[in-house]
Design a protein around this motif. Structure first.
Motif, PDB file in Angstrom:
ATOM      1  N   VAL A 223       2.075 -36.433 -23.323  1.00 32.21           N
ATOM      2  CA  VAL A 223       3.045 -37.425 -23.815  1.00 32.21           C
ATOM      3  C   VAL A 223       2.842 -38.687 -22.999  1.00 32.21           C
ATOM      4  O   VAL A 223       2.222 -38.666 -21.932  1.00 32.21           O
ATOM      5  CB  VAL A 223       4.493 -36.911 -23.660  1.00 32.21           C
ATOM      6  CG1 VAL A 223       4.730 -35.679 -24.534  1.00 32.21           C
ATOM      7  CG2 VAL A 223       4.810 -36.600 -22.203  1.00 32.21           C
TER       8      VAL A 223
ATOM      9  N   THR B 119      -0.283 -46.854 -17.209  1.00 30.83           N
ATOM     10  CA  THR B 119       0.439 -46.164 -18.270  1.00 30.83           C
ATOM     11  C   THR B 119      -0.552 -45.675 -19.324  1.00 30.83           C
ATOM     12  O   THR B 119      -1.342 -46.448 -19.870  1.00 30.83           O
ATOM     13  CB  THR B 119       1.481 -47.090 -18.926  1.00 30.83           C
ATOM     14  OG1 THR B 119       2.414 -47.505 -17.921  1.00 30.83           O
ATOM     15  CG2 THR B 119       2.235 -46.370 -20.029  1.00 30.83           C
TER      16      THR B 119
ATOM     17  N   GLU C 195      17.292 -40.759 -13.017  1.00 30.64           N
ATOM     18  CA  GLU C 195      16.678 -39.473 -13.353  1.00 30.64           C
ATOM     19  C   GLU C 195      15.730 -39.010 -12.245  1.00 30.64           C
ATOM     20  O   GLU C 195      15.669 -37.818 -11.914  1.00 30.64           O
ATOM     21  CB  GLU C 195      15.924 -39.582 -14.682  1.00 30.64           C
ATOM     22  CG  GLU C 195      16.823 -39.812 -15.886  1.00 30.64           C
ATOM     23  CD  GLU C 195      16.030 -40.100 -17.149  1.00 30.64           C
ATOM     24  OE1 GLU C 195      14.767 -40.096 -17.079  1.00 30.64           O
ATOM     25  OE2 GLU C 195      16.642 -40.346 -18.213  1.00 30.64           O
ATOM     26  N   GLN C 196      14.986 -39.960 -11.665  1.00 31.33           N
ATOM     27  CA  GLN C 196      14.014 -39.594 -10.630  1.00 31.33           C
ATOM     28  C   GLN C 196      14.695 -39.063  -9.377  1.00 31.33           C
ATOM     29  O   GLN C 196      14.277 -38.059  -8.802  1.00 31.33           O
ATOM     30  CB  GLN C 196      13.129 -40.797 -10.266  1.00 31.33           C
ATOM     31  CG  GLN C 196      12.360 -41.402 -11.426  1.00 31.33           C
ATOM     32  CD  GLN C 196      11.590 -40.379 -12.228  1.00 31.33           C
ATOM     33  OE1 GLN C 196      10.778 -39.627 -11.697  1.00 31.33           O
ATOM     34  NE2 GLN C 196      11.855 -40.332 -13.523  1.00 31.33           N
TER      35      GLN C 196
ATOM     36  N   ARG D 283       4.136 -39.198 -14.030  1.00 29.74           N
ATOM     37  CA  ARG D 283       5.580 -39.272 -14.219  1.00 29.74           C
ATOM     38  C   ARG D 283       5.902 -39.833 -15.603  1.00 29.74           C
ATOM     39  O   ARG D 283       5.038 -40.397 -16.299  1.00 29.74           O
ATOM     40  CB  ARG D 283       6.210 -40.180 -13.154  1.00 29.74           C
ATOM     41  CG  ARG D 283       5.870 -41.641 -13.377  1.00 29.74           C
ATOM     42  CD  ARG D 283       6.416 -42.559 -12.317  1.00 29.74           C
ATOM     43  NE  ARG D 283       6.141 -43.971 -12.643  1.00 29.74           N
ATOM     44  CZ  ARG D 283       6.240 -44.972 -11.790  1.00 29.74           C
ATOM     45  NH1 ARG D 283       6.576 -44.730 -10.527  1.00 29.74           N
ATOM     46  NH2 ARG D 283       5.995 -46.215 -12.172  1.00 29.74           N
ATOM     47  N   LYS D 284       7.175 -39.738 -15.971  1.00 24.87           N
ATOM     48  CA  LYS D 284       7.677 -40.399 -17.173  1.00 24.87           C
ATOM     49  C   LYS D 284       7.539 -41.909 -16.976  1.00 24.87           C
ATOM     50  O   LYS D 284       7.816 -42.425 -15.886  1.00 24.87           O
ATOM     51  CB  LYS D 284       9.143 -40.028 -17.365  1.00 24.87           C
ATOM     52  CG  LYS D 284       9.831 -40.689 -18.533  1.00 24.87           C
ATOM     53  CD  LYS D 284      11.300 -40.269 -18.596  1.00 24.87           C
ATOM     54  CE  LYS D 284      12.035 -41.006 -19.725  1.00 24.87           C
ATOM     55  NZ  LYS D 284      13.469 -40.606 -19.779  1.00 24.87           N
TER      56      LYS D 284
ATOM     57  N   SER E  44      16.158 -35.661  -9.872  1.00 24.09           N
ATOM     58  CA  SER E  44      15.153 -34.596  -9.932  1.00 24.09           C
ATOM     59  C   SER E  44      14.813 -34.026  -8.561  1.00 24.09           C
ATOM     60  O   SER E  44      14.279 -32.925  -8.455  1.00 24.09           O
ATOM     61  CB  SER E  44      13.874 -35.108 -10.617  1.00 24.09           C
ATOM     62  OG  SER E  44      13.181 -36.019  -9.780  1.00 24.09           O
TER      63      SER E  44
ATOM     64  N   TRP F  78      16.049 -44.706 -15.549  1.00 20.14           N
ATOM     65  CA  TRP F  78      14.840 -43.997 -15.118  1.00 20.14           C
ATOM     66  C   TRP F  78      14.937 -43.621 -13.637  1.00 20.14           C
ATOM     67  O   TRP F  78      14.650 -42.486 -13.246  1.00 20.14           O
ATOM     68  CB  TRP F  78      13.618 -44.889 -15.365  1.00 20.14           C
ATOM     69  CG  TRP F  78      12.326 -44.305 -14.904  1.00 20.14           C
ATOM     70  CD1 TRP F  78      11.482 -43.518 -15.626  1.00 20.14           C
ATOM     71  CD2 TRP F  78      11.729 -44.458 -13.612  1.00 20.14           C
ATOM     72  NE1 TRP F  78      10.389 -43.177 -14.853  1.00 20.14           N
ATOM     73  CE2 TRP F  78      10.517 -43.737 -13.621  1.00 20.14           C
ATOM     74  CE3 TRP F  78      12.097 -45.143 -12.457  1.00 20.14           C
ATOM     75  CZ2 TRP F  78       9.681 -43.672 -12.509  1.00 20.14           C
ATOM     76  CZ3 TRP F  78      11.272 -45.073 -11.347  1.00 20.14           C
ATOM     77  CH2 TRP F  78      10.076 -44.349 -11.377  1.00 20.14           C
TER      78      TRP F  78
ATOM     79  N   SER G 295       2.751 -41.302 -20.317  1.00 25.26           N
ATOM     80  CA  SER G 295       2.994 -41.049 -18.900  1.00 25.26           C
ATOM     81  C   SER G 295       2.415 -42.164 -18.046  1.00 25.26           C
ATOM     82  O   SER G 295       1.506 -42.890 -18.463  1.00 25.26           O
ATOM     83  CB  SER G 295       2.363 -39.713 -18.468  1.00 25.26           C
ATOM     84  OG  SER G 295       2.845 -38.635 -19.231  1.00 25.26           O
ATOM     85  N   ASP G 296       2.964 -42.295 -16.833  1.00 21.54           N
ATOM     86  CA  ASP G 296       2.381 -43.165 -15.806  1.00 21.54           C
ATOM     87  C   ASP G 296       1.564 -42.307 -14.846  1.00 21.54           C
ATOM     88  O   ASP G 296       2.041 -41.260 -14.396  1.00 21.54           O
ATOM     89  CB  ASP G 296       3.471 -43.878 -14.993  1.00 21.54           C
ATOM     90  CG  ASP G 296       4.213 -44.950 -15.776  1.00 21.54           C
ATOM     91  OD1 ASP G 296       3.677 -45.411 -16.797  1.00 21.54           O
ATOM     92  OD2 ASP G 296       5.327 -45.316 -15.347  1.00 21.54           O
TER      93      ASP G 296
END
Length: 375
Positions: A338, A351, A133-134, A371-372, A137, A130, A340-341
């Protein structure tokens, strides 16, 4: 000699900071009594360098935006490994904008600190993926991403091995914003590298620069260089007092709390922030905040009145004495489609598992993002 008798500026021989005896929180501070001793001995150090020299204690130092940009520009011209320390509890609040541009052709190693505050049930492999990925990005392409705890020295030996693997015989610059625990990580690195927690590290090993860098010698003549942290003004840390910050900054493993909410219900995160469930199906919302932060539930229609009545008393932080000057809460709405946080920068996150409309309220100037999920 008193400070009134000083006729010229004095500078710390450890880091180059201008010596001052007025403000312990600012660079170059040394107690008046220590100033005279330093003048007499010819060994004049600021308190930060003195503590590093005698006790292996690395203290936080902050710089202005301009100073930090100048430092990053300097690093971009060096041939070095850059180690970027990020707070896992406040990832967005602790990222350095544009670091990938300043890195140039240098490798970047990302270190997620404070892994000890995440629930033990969390799979660290997922957190690492995770975090990767952040940072990708925002343009970073790290050679590796590591998870450590400066406080508990978790994986510090692995970090040292990874630094050695990627530095290719070059200097290593450790960078990060304030409040990410960079100084704690550096302290653990020093202890691990010297192999002795008790021995005094001699001052000659730690020459500094006017930017308050601390240079820790490596075996091959290169240096591990600790840099001052830049202040991110959108962090919660800048609207709370140090005492209040200790209340909201997790000191131990987080114990998540799940609330079953109906639409038009509100959660107050102390008095520091607020979360509204506006519309959607009845659902569970899991809160990840310091165990010391009290959460209060109320109806959305009564939330404004509740906040005005209880801020500084039932709803803390802020404390009663700070409530009057606490920044107003600013609302931001999110349409969740979807899982998410919803992140409250420097405070924690909630969450949201099912689709719905929610709103986050944070002090003016503080960030909130969706965010995811990290967990």
């Amino acid at each position: 000699m008193t400070k009134e008798e000083l006729t010229e500026d004095l500078y710390c021989i450890g880091c180059g900071a201008k010596i001052q005896t007025d403000d312990p929180t600012e660079r170059g501070y040394t107690p008046a009594a220590a100033l005279q001793k330093g003048l007499d001995s010819g060994q004049l150090y600021c308190q930060r360098c003195f503590r590093l020299r005698h006790y292996n204690q690395m203290e936080k130092v902050s710089v202005t935006d301009d100073e930090f940009l100048a430092m990053l520009n300097t690093i971009s011209m060096e041939d070095a490994l850059i180690v970027n320390v990020i707070d896992l509890f406040d990832v967005y609040g602790s990222m350095i904008p544009g670091l990938h541009r300043f890195a140039g052709n240098n490798k970047v190693l990302v270190v997620g600190n404070k892994v000890d505050v995440l629930p033990k049930s969390v799979k660290l492999s997922r957190v690492k993926q995770w975090l990767t990925e952040q940072v990708q990005s925002v343009g970073l392409r790290p050679v590796d991403v590591m998870l450590v705890s400066g406080k508990k020295a978790t994986s510090i030996d692995d970090l040292l091995e990874t630094i050695e693997e990627h530095r290719d015989g070059k200097d290593v610059y450790v960078v990060g914003v304030t409040n990410v625990g960079k100084s704690t990580v550096m302290n653990q690195i020093i202890r691990a590298a010297t192999g002795n927690k008790e021995d005094v590290i001699t001052t000659s090993q730690f020459p500094g620069t006017t930017l308050d860098q601390i240079r820790i010698p490596l075996d091959d003549g290169h240096f591990l260089i600790d840099t001052p942290g830049i202040i991110h003004h959108h962090q919660m840390a800048h609207v709370l007092s140090p005492k209040e910050l200790k209340l909201v900054a997790p000191q131990h493993e987080i114990k998540p709390i799940t609330y079953q909410l109906n639409p038009e219900q509100t959660l107050f995160l102390g008095g520091a922030s607020r979360f509204d469930f506006i519309s959607g199906e009845k659902s569970s919302f899991t809160c990840y905040f310091s165990n010391d932060l009290k959460i209060h539930r109320t109806k959305l229609e009564k939330a404004d009145e509740f906040y005005a009545k209880h801020l500084g008393t039932l709803l803390q932080p802020p404390s009663a004495e700070d409530a009057e000057n606490f920044p107003p809460l600013v609302r931001r709405e999110f349409n969740v489609k979807v899982p998410s946080d919803i992140v409250f920068s420097g405070l924690g996150w909630i969450t949201v598992r099912k689709p719905g409309k929610v709103a986050a309220w944070v002090p003016q100037g503080v960030d909130t993002v969706m965010r995811k999920p990290i967990i």
